[in-house]
Design an enzyme around this catalytic site. Sequence first.
Site, PDB file in Angstrom:
ATOM      1  N   HIS A 128      10.525   6.634  59.116  1.00 25.68           N
ATOM      2  CA  HIS A 128      11.968   6.850  59.061  1.00 25.68           C
ATOM      3  C   HIS A 128      12.649   5.592  58.571  1.00 25.68           C
ATOM      4  O   HIS A 128      12.191   4.467  58.864  1.00 25.68           O
ATOM      5  CB  HIS A 128      12.509   7.231  60.447  1.00 25.68           C
ATOM      6  N   ASP A 152      12.061  15.558  61.449  1.00 28.72           N
ATOM      7  CA  ASP A 152      11.819  16.587  60.439  1.00 28.72           C
ATOM      8  C   ASP A 152      10.431  17.204  60.560  1.00 28.72           C
ATOM      9  O   ASP A 152      10.216  18.345  60.151  1.00 28.72           O
ATOM     10  CB  ASP A 152      12.001  15.996  59.037  1.00 28.72           C
TER      11      ASP A 152
END
Length: 446
Positions: free
Chosen positions: A313, A370
Site C-alpha cells: 500500500h 482490496d
Amino acid sequence: MTTDTAQTTARTATLRLPDAPEYTLPVVVGSEGERAVEIAKLRDATGYITLDSGYASTGSCASDITFIDGDHGVLRYRGYPIEQLAARSSFVEVAWLLIFGELPTAEQMASFSRLLTDNELLHESLRHHFEGFPPSAHPMAMLSAMINASSCYHPDLLVEDGEEHFITSTAKLISKVRTIAAFSYKKSIGQPLIYPHPERSYCRNFLHMMFSIPYAEYHCRPAVLEAFVKFLILHADHEQNCSTSTVRMVASSGANLFASIAAGVCALWGPLHGGANQAAIEMLLQIRDSGARVKDVVEAVKAKQFRLMGFGHRVYKSYDPRAGILKDALRAMMKVSEASDNLMEIAMELEEAALTDDYFISRNLYPNVDFYSGLILRQIGIPIPMFTVMFAIGRVPGWIAHWYEQRRHGGRIFRPRQIYTGHTQRDYVSLRERGCAVDQDCSHSF
C-alpha cells in the site's frame, strides 16, 4: 485538525537557497505529532517553489477528519479506531460522524435516517436518462453523470443556506447515490428497475434494489449484510487520496456538492485508484484458471515474472488494518454459504506466503483492503464491473466531509505551481516559410 487549529510551534526550519537570502520556515505540528514545514509564502519571499511529483511529501491541507499511521497500521475516523467502528457502528452512523465530527445523538440518528428514507427515490424523469445509456455503458460513467443530472431536479440545494440546508443536501446525496448505483446495474443487465423500500435499512435496501426482481424478493443472510456494512464503513474515508483530493480541489473553486462528488467518482474510476479490488479478483481468477500452484506463483513474483495485486500500500508499511476486518467478515460469510469458493483458498495461501516469506516482509507486501474487499463483493453477488461503484457508495460520506471542511476552512482556490520544461521563447514562422511546395496552396481555409 482544521486550518484554524493547526499548531505552529516556536520551532522553525532554515532554508538556504542559491542566489536568495536565508529563509526561515515555520514548523506546524498536528494533534498526533505529525510535522510539516509551512511553505505557503516561500515563492513570494524567495522566488522558489517546491517540486514534489505525485505529492508524496506534500500536505495539501490540515484536516480534522481521518488519521492514518501507516507504519503501525492505524486508521481512525474523527479519533475513533476503525476496529471499533466496524464492530459496533452502522454505515449511517459513521457517515454522520465523518461529516459532522461527532457520533450522533439518538435524536440526530433518527432524524437523519428519516431524511435518508424520504430522499431515496429519484425523480421519475431520471428513468429516461438511464434509458439513454447503451447496455455496454460502464456503471461508473452512469454514476457520475446521474449524480450531476439529479442535482438539476434540486436547484435549491445548489445554493448554500446554513447547516440544516446542508444536512438535507447530504441526506439526498447519500440516499440517492445507492439508488442510482442499483438502477445502473439493473440497466446494464436489462432487468426492471426495483424501487427502494421505505421500511428497510440503508444497506439492506441497496441489496434489495440490486437483487430483487418483480416476482422474487431478495433476502440476504445476516452474515452477508454484516460484511457489506463493514465494507462500506471501511471505505468511507482514507485521508487525502486521489479522489478525495479531487473533491477538495473542485470544492475550492466554489463548485456545489453534487458537482464535486461527481468529480470524485471520475477520479475513483481510474484503475490505479478504485480498480484495485477488481485487479485482485482478476489475478486470483488467472491463478485458478491457469492451474498454477501458489508456491510457483510466489516464485514467479520474486523473479518479477508475475505481478501480485492486492498486496502492499502507498501509505501502510505494515498490515492494512482494514484487511484483517474484512478477512474475518469473509470467513463468517463462507461459513453460512451454500457454495464453496476456491478463490478464497488461493487467497489464504497467498496471504500465508506474504506473512511468512522474507521477500514480502522486507518489502512491506502485506495484504491490503482490496485483496479481501473484492472477494466479499464477489461472494455477495456483485459483478466485477460494479466493484468500483461499491467503493464509491462507501466513500461518499468521506467526500462530503472533506467538501464541507474545504468550504468552511479552505480559503483560496487551489492553484498548484509547476516547473516549466518546454521551449523558451521562439518566433512564429509562416507555413510557406516552413517549406510549403511551390505548387501547393498554403493559404488558410478560414
